[in-house]
Design an enzyme around this catalytic site. Structure first.
Site, PDB file in Angstrom:
ATOM      1  N   MET A  32      -4.808 -12.137  -3.347  1.00 35.92           N
ATOM      2  CA  MET A  32      -5.065 -13.398  -1.886  1.00 35.92           C
ATOM      3  C   MET A  32      -4.971 -14.442  -3.798  1.00 35.92           C
ATOM      4  SD  MET A  32      -7.388 -13.057   0.382  1.00 35.92           S
ATOM      5  CE  MET A  32      -8.489 -11.677  -0.256  1.00 35.92           C
ATOM      6  N   LYS A  44      -3.327 -15.047  11.298  1.00 34.45           N
ATOM      7  CA  LYS A  44      -2.551 -16.488  11.268  1.00 34.45           C
ATOM      8  C   LYS A  44      -0.743 -16.372  12.133  1.00 34.45           C
ATOM      9  CE  LYS A  44      -5.196 -17.315   7.794  1.00 34.45           C
ATOM     10  NZ  LYS A  44      -4.913 -17.832   6.294  1.00 34.45           N
ATOM     11  N   ASP A  62      -3.445  -7.630  12.813  1.00 37.62           N
ATOM     12  CA  ASP A  62      -3.809  -9.110  12.137  1.00 37.62           C
ATOM     13  C   ASP A  62      -1.992  -9.539  11.246  1.00 37.62           C
ATOM     14  OD1 ASP A  62      -6.456  -8.780  11.546  1.00 37.62           O
ATOM     15  OD2 ASP A  62      -6.595  -7.839   9.686  1.00 37.62           O
TER      16      ASP A  62
HETATM   17  N1  SAH Z   1      -6.931  -5.115   2.903  1.00 38.62           N
HETATM   18  C1  SAH Z   1      -5.703  -4.975   2.002  1.00 38.62           C
HETATM   19  C2  SAH Z   1      -6.047  -6.719   1.400  1.00 38.62           C
HETATM   20  C3  SAH Z   1      -6.558  -8.165   2.296  1.00 38.62           C
HETATM   21  S1  SAH Z   1      -6.471  -9.928   1.695  1.00 38.62           S
HETATM   22  C4  SAH Z   1      -5.557  -4.450   1.661  1.00 38.62           C
HETATM   23  O1  SAH Z   1      -6.016  -3.060   0.724  1.00 38.62           O
HETATM   24  O2  SAH Z   1      -4.170  -4.311   1.089  1.00 38.62           O
HETATM   25  C5  SAH Z   1      -4.694  -9.676   1.346  1.00 38.62           C
HETATM   26  C6  SAH Z   1      -4.153  -9.422   0.071  1.00 38.62           C
HETATM   27  O3  SAH Z   1      -3.735  -8.744  -0.255  1.00 38.62           O
HETATM   28  C7  SAH Z   1      -2.074 -11.187   0.296  1.00 38.62           C
HETATM   29  O4  SAH Z   1      -2.505 -12.208   0.093  1.00 38.62           O
HETATM   30  C8  SAH Z   1      -1.496 -10.016  -1.115  1.00 38.62           C
HETATM   31  O5  SAH Z   1      -2.435 -10.380  -1.661  1.00 38.62           O
HETATM   32  C9  SAH Z   1      -2.859  -8.913  -1.025  1.00 38.62           C
HETATM   33  N2  SAH Z   1      -0.727  -7.818   0.110  1.00 38.62           N
HETATM   34  C10 SAH Z   1      -1.894  -7.376   1.164  1.00 38.62           C
HETATM   35  N3  SAH Z   1       0.234  -7.191   1.696  1.00 38.62           N
HETATM   36  C11 SAH Z   1       0.884  -6.736   0.622  1.00 38.62           C
HETATM   37  C12 SAH Z   1       1.448  -6.737   0.336  1.00 38.62           C
HETATM   38  N4  SAH Z   1       2.232  -6.427   0.634  1.00 38.62           N
HETATM   39  N5  SAH Z   1       2.544  -6.736  -1.095  1.00 38.62           N
HETATM   40  C13 SAH Z   1       2.199  -7.617  -1.979  1.00 38.62           C
HETATM   41  N6  SAH Z   1       0.743  -8.214  -1.353  1.00 38.62           N
HETATM   42  C14 SAH Z   1      -0.152  -7.384  -0.349  1.00 38.62           C
END
Ligand code: SAH
Length: 490
Positions: free
Chosen positions: A173, A60, A38
């Protein structure tokens, strides 16, 4: 297991820092035939995908649409059906707003063997690296994770319920709906002074933490031009400022490591230990060369010109049935501390190591201390330069070469590299620079940090902006980077 049937591992890549990949995830990754990944998977994690594995980007990319979920499910079933070991690599944890559950459902329904390697969710990883403990004695007894995703354009959250939770609230998100989120909480009675924070690109070299009270958070975010991926934290714990990640000597630097495979992974480990973000792209490969095992009675000194030369020397010894005791009367020399260390690992101590790590310096040292009765054997690469020979020529000793390996270019797949996101390219040899120039003509995404003058010349030849390490060692290169970080106030 059905014969010929492959298997799918759903692997959580963590929030970005490759050090946060679990051992279980790493092991699955190293055995993968195909990796389906992803957008949010960190560069450092992507660089750990083995060279031979096929990489499929379903996330994306600027301007391009992601592959629809049903198609991803079908793809996973098809790949496993072809007998492949498939790693489905997802940012954070696969089941935290990652649609991992849907994929697991589809795979199990299709009778595909599956395993899951949970990951560190950004909800925990990015907050921890941002210096925000999600629970804290006296401040928060629980934490809750929400999505800021809207349903039919509306935030589907019961703010009056959330306002009563008294724990830490984490929103993934949520950047796009931040003003609505804050308004909802204020209307539900949370005080405008409630401490809040945003962690952007948490755990990566680009991490930023923005703190502001609830009433001012949208303006603060706008002022800082916060972008996704970022998470929003609401709760008393945000008033703790336990920043540690940015204090590490190389924090804030994303570094391309372009050496041999072994050299790259060693350097990547050192970078990570200092808080930098390594992106590994091995450009070179070392191959053993055949050579006759020397008659050690003829030599009084063995001089090793590289760490890899030491390793290849011992492989030659084994292939030829040699015995290290044949060198009992032979003095040992090493070009620098890394090479001396490789000898030490084999139980040998180099008595002669020049103050500066270079072939010329070693040649001068040997020319100075060897007499006409001495005969030196240089253990080196096929392609090693003649600096040491020139320096030895000024002395009285005779010398010969034992060329135990050669370095050849490899052509790694590099579509996944986000060149714009890099801060420095690290080069530890002019050969690596040359190969880089051949593979990526005209590409000069950022300045190069070079181990020595010769490497720097090669990089300047490609039109790169260059910084040169004061000494020709890896630790000196890392020191230079730490100084750069301070200078740039990262
Ligand atoms: N499965 C992922 C979340 C997917 S949804 C998890 O467990 O983290 C995607 C959202 O995760 C993004 O919009 C953001 O809000 C958050 N996110 C993912 N990576 C991030 C990072 N390195 N720093 C801050 N927020 C993050």
């Amino acid at each position: 297991m059905e014969k010929g049937m492959g298997k799918v591992w759903l692997v959580g890549a963590g929030p970005g820092d490759p050090e946060l990949l679990t051992l279980r995830g790493e092991r699955a990754l190293q055995k993968a035939d195909v990796v389906v990944y992803d957008r949010l998977v960190g560069q450092g994690v992507l660089s750990r995908i083995p060279q031979g594995a096929e990489k499929i980007d379903v996330g994306k990319r600027a301007g391009l649409h992601p592959v629809p979920q049903e198609e991803i499910c079908r793809m996973l079933v098809r790949l496993a059906g072809e007998g492949k070991r498939v790693v489905r690599l997802k940012g954070g944890d696969p089941f935290v707003f990652g649609r991992g559950g849907e994929e697991l459902e589809a795979l199990l329904a299709a009778g595909i063997p599956c395993e899951v390697a949970p990951g560190i969710s950004s909800a925990l990883g990015a907050t921890a690296y941002g210096g925000i403990p999600v629970t804290h004695r006296g401040l928060a007894r629980s934490f809750h994770v929400f999505t800021g995703r809207t349903r039919e354009g509306k935030l589907d959250l019961d703010f009056s319920l959330l306002a009563k939770l008294e724990g830490t609230l984490v929103f993934l998100m949520g950047v796009g709906v931040l003003p609505e989120l804050c308004r909802g909480f204020l209307q539900a009675g949370l005080p405008p002074a409630m401490p809040c924070a945003i962690v952007e690109q948490g755990t990566t070299a680009r991490q930023r933490v923005i703190r502001a009270p609830l009433g001012e958070l949208p303006e603060a975010a706008e002022g800082a031009r916060v972008q996704s991926p970022a998470l929003i934290v609401v709760g008393e714990v945000c008033k703790l400022e336990l920043g540690w990640a940015q204090q590490r000597p190389l924090a804030g630097l994303r570094l391309l490591v372009a050496r041999t495979e072994a050299g790259s992974s060693r350097l990547a480990e050192q970078i990570a230990a200092l808080g930098g973000e390594p992106v590994v792209l091995p450009l070179l490969r070392q191959e053993d060369r055949d050579a006759p095992w020397p008659d050690w009675g003829r030599f009084s000194v063995a001089a090793f010109l590289s760490r890899e030369g030491v390793k290849a020397f011992f492989r030659l010894l084994r292939r030829k049935g040699g015995d290290i005791r044949e060198l009992a009367q032979v003095k040992l020399a090493a070009v620098g501390p890394g090479t001396a260390e490789a000898l030490e690992e084999a139980g040998l101590r180099a008595g002669l190591v020049p103050g500066q790590s270079s072939g010329r310096a070693l040649g001068e040292l040997l020319a100075g201390c060897c007499g006409p009765e001495d005969r030196v054997l240089l253990v080196r690469a096929e392609e090693s330069d003649e600096d040491i020979d020139q320096a030895l020529g000024t002395g009285q000793a005779a010398w010969e070469s034992l060329r135990v390996y050669r370095t050849v270019a490899c052509a790694p797949e590099a579509d996944w590299v986000d060149w714009e996101g890099l801060d420095y390219l690290l080069f530890a040899s002019s050969k690596a620079v040359r190969v880089f120039g051949e593979l990526f003509p005209g590409l000069r995404p950022c300045p190069a940090v070079c181990i020595g003058e010769k490497t720097a010349q090669a990089a300047r030849g490609l039109g790169m902006e260059v910084l040169v390490s004061r000494r020709a060692t890896i630790p000196a290169m890392l020191e230079l980077l730490a100084e750069e970080k301070k200078r740039r106030r990262l």
